[in-house]
Structure formats: C-alpha cells, structure tokens
Design a protein around this motif. Structure first.
Motif, PDB file in Angstrom:
ATOM      1  N   UNK A 127       9.975   8.119  -6.812  1.00 59.55           N
ATOM      2  CA  UNK A 127       9.348   8.092  -5.491  1.00 59.55           C
ATOM      3  C   UNK A 127       8.957   6.678  -5.084  1.00 59.55           C
ATOM      4  N   UNK A 128       8.382   5.909  -5.997  1.00 53.63           N
ATOM      5  CA  UNK A 128       8.001   4.536  -5.664  1.00 53.63           C
ATOM      6  C   UNK A 128       9.227   3.699  -5.337  1.00 53.63           C
ATOM      7  N   UNK A 129      10.304   3.889  -6.100  1.00 50.77           N
ATOM      8  CA  UNK A 129      11.528   3.135  -5.829  1.00 50.77           C
ATOM      9  C   UNK A 129      12.155   3.571  -4.512  1.00 50.77           C
ATOM     10  N   UNK A 130      12.092   4.868  -4.212  1.00 48.03           N
ATOM     11  CA  UNK A 130      12.647   5.358  -2.953  1.00 48.03           C
ATOM     12  C   UNK A 130      11.868   4.796  -1.763  1.00 48.03           C
ATOM     13  N   UNK A 131      10.541   4.843  -1.840  1.00 47.41           N
ATOM     14  CA  UNK A 131       9.725   4.295  -0.750  1.00 47.41           C
ATOM     15  C   UNK A 131       9.984   2.800  -0.596  1.00 47.41           C
ATOM     16  N   UNK A 174       0.833  -1.208   0.000  1.00 46.22           N
ATOM     17  CA  UNK A 174       0.000   0.000   0.000  1.00 46.22           C
ATOM     18  C   UNK A 174       0.863   1.251   0.000  1.00 46.22           C
ATOM     19  N   UNK A 175       1.919   1.235   0.823  1.00 46.10           N
ATOM     20  CA  UNK A 175       2.741   2.426   1.026  1.00 46.10           C
ATOM     21  C   UNK A 175       3.489   2.810  -0.250  1.00 46.10           C
ATOM     22  N   UNK A 176       4.001   1.831  -0.989  1.00 45.28           N
ATOM     23  CA  UNK A 176       4.839   2.123  -2.150  1.00 45.28           C
ATOM     24  C   UNK A 176       4.085   2.923  -3.226  1.00 45.28           C
ATOM     25  N   UNK A 177       2.933   2.462  -3.729  1.00 39.55           N
ATOM     26  CA  UNK A 177       2.242   3.284  -4.731  1.00 39.55           C
ATOM     27  C   UNK A 177       1.664   4.561  -4.144  1.00 39.55           C
ATOM     28  N   UNK A 178       1.254   4.519  -2.882  1.00 43.09           N
ATOM     29  CA  UNK A 178       0.681   5.712  -2.256  1.00 43.09           C
ATOM     30  C   UNK A 178       1.711   6.833  -2.229  1.00 43.09           C
ATOM     31  N   UNK A 179       2.906   6.536  -1.726  1.00 43.28           N
ATOM     32  CA  UNK A 179       3.932   7.560  -1.656  1.00 43.28           C
ATOM     33  C   UNK A 179       4.446   7.995  -3.015  1.00 43.28           C
ATOM     34  N   UNK A 180       4.412   7.093  -3.999  1.00 42.51           N
ATOM     35  CA  UNK A 180       4.969   7.403  -5.297  1.00 42.51           C
ATOM     36  C   UNK A 180       4.076   8.204  -6.208  1.00 42.51           C
ATOM     37  N   UNK A 181       2.763   8.146  -6.001  1.00 39.38           N
ATOM     38  CA  UNK A 181       1.829   8.744  -6.949  1.00 39.38           C
ATOM     39  C   UNK A 181       1.244  10.080  -6.494  1.00 39.38           C
ATOM     40  N   UNK A 195      18.877   9.030  -8.527  1.00 37.96           N
ATOM     41  CA  UNK A 195      19.196   9.422  -9.892  1.00 37.96           C
ATOM     42  C   UNK A 195      17.925   9.800 -10.656  1.00 37.96           C
ATOM     43  N   UNK A 196      16.874   9.018 -10.487  1.00 36.33           N
ATOM     44  CA  UNK A 196      15.605   9.328 -11.138  1.00 36.33           C
ATOM     45  C   UNK A 196      15.043  10.660 -10.632  1.00 36.33           C
ATOM     46  N   UNK A 197      15.128  10.894  -9.325  1.00 37.28           N
ATOM     47  CA  UNK A 197      14.609  12.133  -8.760  1.00 37.28           C
ATOM     48  C   UNK A 197      15.455  13.331  -9.192  1.00 37.28           C
ATOM     49  N   UNK A 198      16.776  13.130  -9.311  1.00 38.65           N
ATOM     50  CA  UNK A 198      17.623  14.206  -9.823  1.00 38.65           C
ATOM     51  C   UNK A 198      17.260  14.534 -11.270  1.00 38.65           C
ATOM     52  N   UNK A 199      16.973  13.493 -12.057  1.00 37.66           N
ATOM     53  CA  UNK A 199      16.523  13.713 -13.422  1.00 37.66           C
ATOM     54  C   UNK A 199      15.201  14.459 -13.457  1.00 37.66           C
ATOM     55  N   UNK A 200      14.326  14.185 -12.480  1.00 35.12           N
ATOM     56  CA  UNK A 200      13.052  14.892 -12.397  1.00 35.12           C
ATOM     57  C   UNK A 200      13.271  16.383 -12.127  1.00 35.12           C
ATOM     58  N   UNK A 201      14.166  16.692 -11.182  1.00 33.72           N
ATOM     59  CA  UNK A 201      14.450  18.092 -10.870  1.00 33.72           C
ATOM     60  C   UNK A 201      15.012  18.807 -12.100  1.00 33.72           C
ATOM     61  N   UNK A 202      15.923  18.164 -12.795  1.00 36.76           N
ATOM     62  CA  UNK A 202      16.487  18.750 -14.012  1.00 36.76           C
ATOM     63  C   UNK A 202      15.405  18.972 -15.055  1.00 36.76           C
ATOM     64  N   UNK A 203      14.521  18.024 -15.180  1.00 33.33           N
ATOM     65  CA  UNK A 203      13.430  18.147 -16.132  1.00 33.33           C
ATOM     66  C   UNK A 203      12.518  19.325 -15.777  1.00 33.33           C
ATOM     67  N   UNK A 204      12.239  19.504 -14.477  1.00 33.42           N
ATOM     68  CA  UNK A 204      11.358  20.594 -14.071  1.00 33.42           C
ATOM     69  C   UNK A 204      11.987  21.959 -14.328  1.00 33.42           C
ATOM     70  N   UNK A 205      13.321  22.007 -14.289  1.00 33.38           N
ATOM     71  CA  UNK A 205      14.009  23.268 -14.531  1.00 33.38           C
ATOM     72  C   UNK A 205      14.012  23.656 -15.999  1.00 33.38           C
TER      73      UNK A 205
END
Length: 485
Positions: free
Chosen positions: A214-218, A58-65, A243-253
């Motif tokens: 986020x799902x992988x981190x959780x 439950x926690x993994x998809x909840x935190x990731x989405x 690495x995925x989250x860093x790519x997300x931040x770069x993408x948002x910029x």
C-alpha cells in the motif's frame, strides 16, 4: 474471539463527539496544508520538486498503514490504538511546526502520517458500534461523515486565517491543544475494550506485505504526476506494489489467522460500498483542490477569501448530514438516499464545468457548491452505513481501516488523474495562443467534468450492486453477512 467493550458511565454521544473531533482534526490537517504551501516554500526555501513532499510524506504512510492499524484495534483494543495515534499525531504536529529545514519538516510529516493512520483507522468502527439502535447508529455515522466532510471544507479557511494572521507554523501547532484535550477526555469517555491479543491473529507476513504494498502503491501514484504514468520508474514501482498486494491476497487465503479475512467480501454491501466510496472521493478531491485553485488563480481570491468561499458548503453539509440524512436513511433506505446524493454530486460537478474565466462567485461557484453540499451530505452517511452495518462488531476495526484505505487511495488516484488532465488541457490551450488565466480555467473545467464522471460511475455501481440493501430499512430481509473466519 470477539473484542469486548465495557461501556463507561459517560454518554455514548460523548464517545461519538470525541471520535468525530479526532476525525475532523485529522482530515482538517490534510487540507489545511494546501493553502499554506506557498508560505511554507518561501519560509524554508523549498524547491518546487520537494514542496510536493510536504503533502506526500504524510499521504504515503497514512494510506499504507490503515489496514494494519485497523486490525490492531480489533486485536488489542480500539481505545488504546486511537489514543496512541492521537498522541503521536499531536506530538509530530509540534515537530512540524518547529521545523527549520525541509528535511525536518518532511520527516515530521511522515511521523504525522503514521499517527493519523493509527488514530483514524479505528474511529469509524468505534462510531458504528457506539449504538445498537438503527436510528442512533445512523445519526452517529452521519456525525462521522460530517466530521470528515466538514474538516475538508474548513481546512482552506482555517489554513488561510492562520497563515495570514500568524504564520504557517501555526497550521501544525493548532493540533497540540486539540489533541491534548482529546486524550484527556478520551481516557474517561471512550468505552474500555479488549481484544483477543496480538497472539490471536497477528499475521506478521500479511501485515508486511499489505503495508509495503500500500505504501509503495500510494508513493507510485503521487510520484506519477511528476515523472509521468508511462515512465519506466512508474511502471516498475507500480508492478512491484501490485505484486506485493497480490502476495497479500494469497497470504490471506491461506493464513490461519488472516489480517484481512477475505470472507468479509462475501458481503455485497461491503464490497460495493467500498467501490462507491473510492469513486466518490476520487471526484470530491476535485472540488477541494481545484475549486480552491479556481478561486485563487482565476478569480484572484486571497487564501483567506478562498477559504471563506467554502463556509456555505460546510454549513450545508452539516445541516444535511447531521439533521436530515439519518431520518431519510431510516425512512427511505440508505440505497435510495445514496443514489439521490450521488445524482446531486454529478449535477454539481457538471455545473462547475461551466465556471467562467471572468466568473462571479455567486453565479459560477456557490450554486454548484451548495448542490454539492446537499449531495455529499446525503451520500457519505448512506454509503458508510451500507458498508459498516454489513460486518459484525468484532470486524468493525478492520472494516473501518478498509474504508479509510479506500478513501485515501481514491483521493490519491483521483487527484493524480485530475491533475494530469488539468496540466494537459492547460498546456494545450497555452500552445494554441491563450493567456495563462483562461488556460487554467479551461483546465479546471475539464477537471470538474472528469470528477462528474467519477461520481457518475459511483452512481452506476451503487444502482447495480446495492439492490438488495434497499429493503434493509423497511423491514424486508436484508443480505446476510457471511461468516468471517
């Protein structure tokens, strides 16, 4: 293009009630399962290793989405997203209750986590924008905070009652009638809203990066307790998630229509409030999880008795958050109320760290619990208000998703860290020759002391980074909200 809302003829307070009941149902379900885990294990013949995935699935998809769901609410309408999430959550709850194998239960819990994320990501944003007046808005946010805290405190009680009087299946079946009523009332009670549409800001690459990260981190955090923080598996998955989250931040910029506009974080209120929220929830999981274990495994309470032990705490949280916090926030400012609440939370955890192996509920648990109820009842609405009032209504959905994500990650990391400390301390005491129960009590004492450290860190961050916001409620200029692209 902003999201437009058309108020229905129903009272805004009915809107808040519907949303808060939905929030309480979702939070309740997260905590109700813990008490029933032994019965679930016995009923389905789950191994100890797979039992933890009744929670983690439950926690993994909840935190990731949550971030993605919050942004979808801004783009397509929060009412539609909320009702869709409640419907999916309720339907998957029935599948959980009907499960006869561990595979079916874990898969259904995964679907339930998706539904919970979709629904809860929009709730806070809708509550925060239900009223334009400062006092009414503070009262609405206080009601949301109570729904979250009350659901957490009532979970052990309701779980114990349903498990002992009926069966573990009913901890899931109970969601169906509640969800059905919410959908039926919500269709008429919630304000009609519409966003610019998926074509006006759907950053699919960003959504893929943040959801996967986020799902992988959780998953990495909750799995680290089993395999160890220093295991190659944990380090590899942790590095990949970052690495995925860093790519997300770069993408948002660089994205023309980012999923999470980085301009939001130019507001010191929003950034600091999320840090405080993370640390506060990381500590609070110590009360809900290890407090229940202390009552059951040290004081030998039954699941029902342990649940009843939390009733006074829930009552205090309700009285403070619903009846007192809004007035104090308006009169003294959210920052002052937040710091007072956090100080009380720290004191309560320190009191719990002295809970004895031969303790008495009225001496070793209840006084600290009541102090905790007052502290959390003050701190939660204050920190939520500080964060949500720092963004424009058009971004309240993504800000709501961000707050919920911070809460989930804080809870997962906090519980994992505290669990590791409990295990190490308990094993050390057993190795020194102490029996099991005193060793467990020593482990729980350390967990409560560490939780006090989380709350103290939240207090220090709030005191250092929320200075300007102290003048918001007294008429002085407040920190401007940066424009968001």
């Amino acid at each position: 293009m902003p999201l437009h809302a058309t108020r229905t003829s129903t009272s805004p307070w009915l809107t808040v009630v519907v949303l808060c009941v939905g929030q309480m149902m979702i939070v309740l379900d997260q905590n109700i399962v813990n008490v029933a885990l032994p019965a679930v294990q016995q009923g389905l013949g789950l191994s100890a290793e797979n039992l933890v995935w009744v929670v983690n699935a439950y926690v993994v998809p909840f935190g990731g989405l949550l971030l993605l769901a919050g942004r979808l609410g801004d783009l397509v309408g929060r009412k539609a997203v909320f009702l869709t999430g409640i419907a999916l959550f309720s339907a998957s709850s029935v599948l959980c209750g009907l499960a006869t194998t561990e595979t079916a239960l874990i898969a259904s819990r995964f679907l339930q986590g998706i539904g919970g994320a979709i629904a809860s990501a929009c709730i806070l944003g809708m509550v925060a924008t239900a009223f334009s007046g400062r006092r009414e808005q503070a009262q609405a946010i206080a009601a949301y905070s109570f729904a979250s805290a009350g659901g957490g405190a009532a979970g052990p009680l309701l779980g114990g009652v349903l498990t002992e009087l009926l069966s573990w299946h009913w901890i899931f079946f109970i969601n169906l009638p509640i969800g059905a009523v919410l959908v039926l009332i919500g269709v008429r009670a919630l304000p009609r809203d519409r966003g610019p549409g998926l074509g006006k800001g759907t950053d699919f690459l960003g959504a893929l990066l943040v959801t996967g990260g986020m799902m992988l981190l959780v998953y990495t955090v909750v799995d680290a307790e089993r395999v160890g923080w220093g295991a190659a598996r944990t380090l590899l998955l942790g590095a990949l998630s970052l690495l995925l989250l860093a790519g997300f931040v770069l993408r948002q910029a660089t994205a023309a229509q980012p999923l999470l506009p980085l301009g939001l974080f130019r507001s010191r209120s929003l950034a600091a409030a999320n840090i405080v929220q993370f640390l506060l929830i990381a500590g609070m999981f110590g009360l809900l999880f290890f407090g229940t274990l202390y009552l059951q495994r040290v004081l030998a309470y039954s699941p029902l008795e342990a649940g009843l032990g939390y009733v006074p705490i829930a009552v205090v949280i309700a009285v403070v958050s619903l009846g007192l916090s809004a007035r104090l926030n308006t009169r003294y400012g959210r920052r002052a109320v937040l710091l007072l609440g956090l100080a009380l939370v720290v004191a309560a955890f320190v009191m719990l760290s002295f809970a004895r192996v031969d303790g008495v509920y009225l001496v070793d648990f209840l006084p600290a619990g009541l102090v905790m109820g007052v502290g959390f009842g003050l701190a939660a609405p204050a920190v939520t208000g500080l964060g949500m009032t720092a963004v424009s209504p058009a971004e309240s959905g993504i800000a709501s998703g961000l707050f919920n994500t911070t809460q989930q990650i804080g809870g997962a990391i906090g519980l994992t860290v505290l669990s590791a400390l409990v295990s190490a301390r308990t094993d050390s005491l057993v190795a020194s020759g102490q029996s099991e129960v005193p060793s467990l009590a020593g482990g729980y004492q350390l967990a409560f002391l560490a939780a006090a450290g989380f709350a103290l860190a939240a207090l220090l961050v709030g005191a250092a980074l929320l200075k300007a916001e102290a003048r918001q409620e007294t008429g002085a200029p407040s920190e401007p909200v940066a424009p968001v692209s």
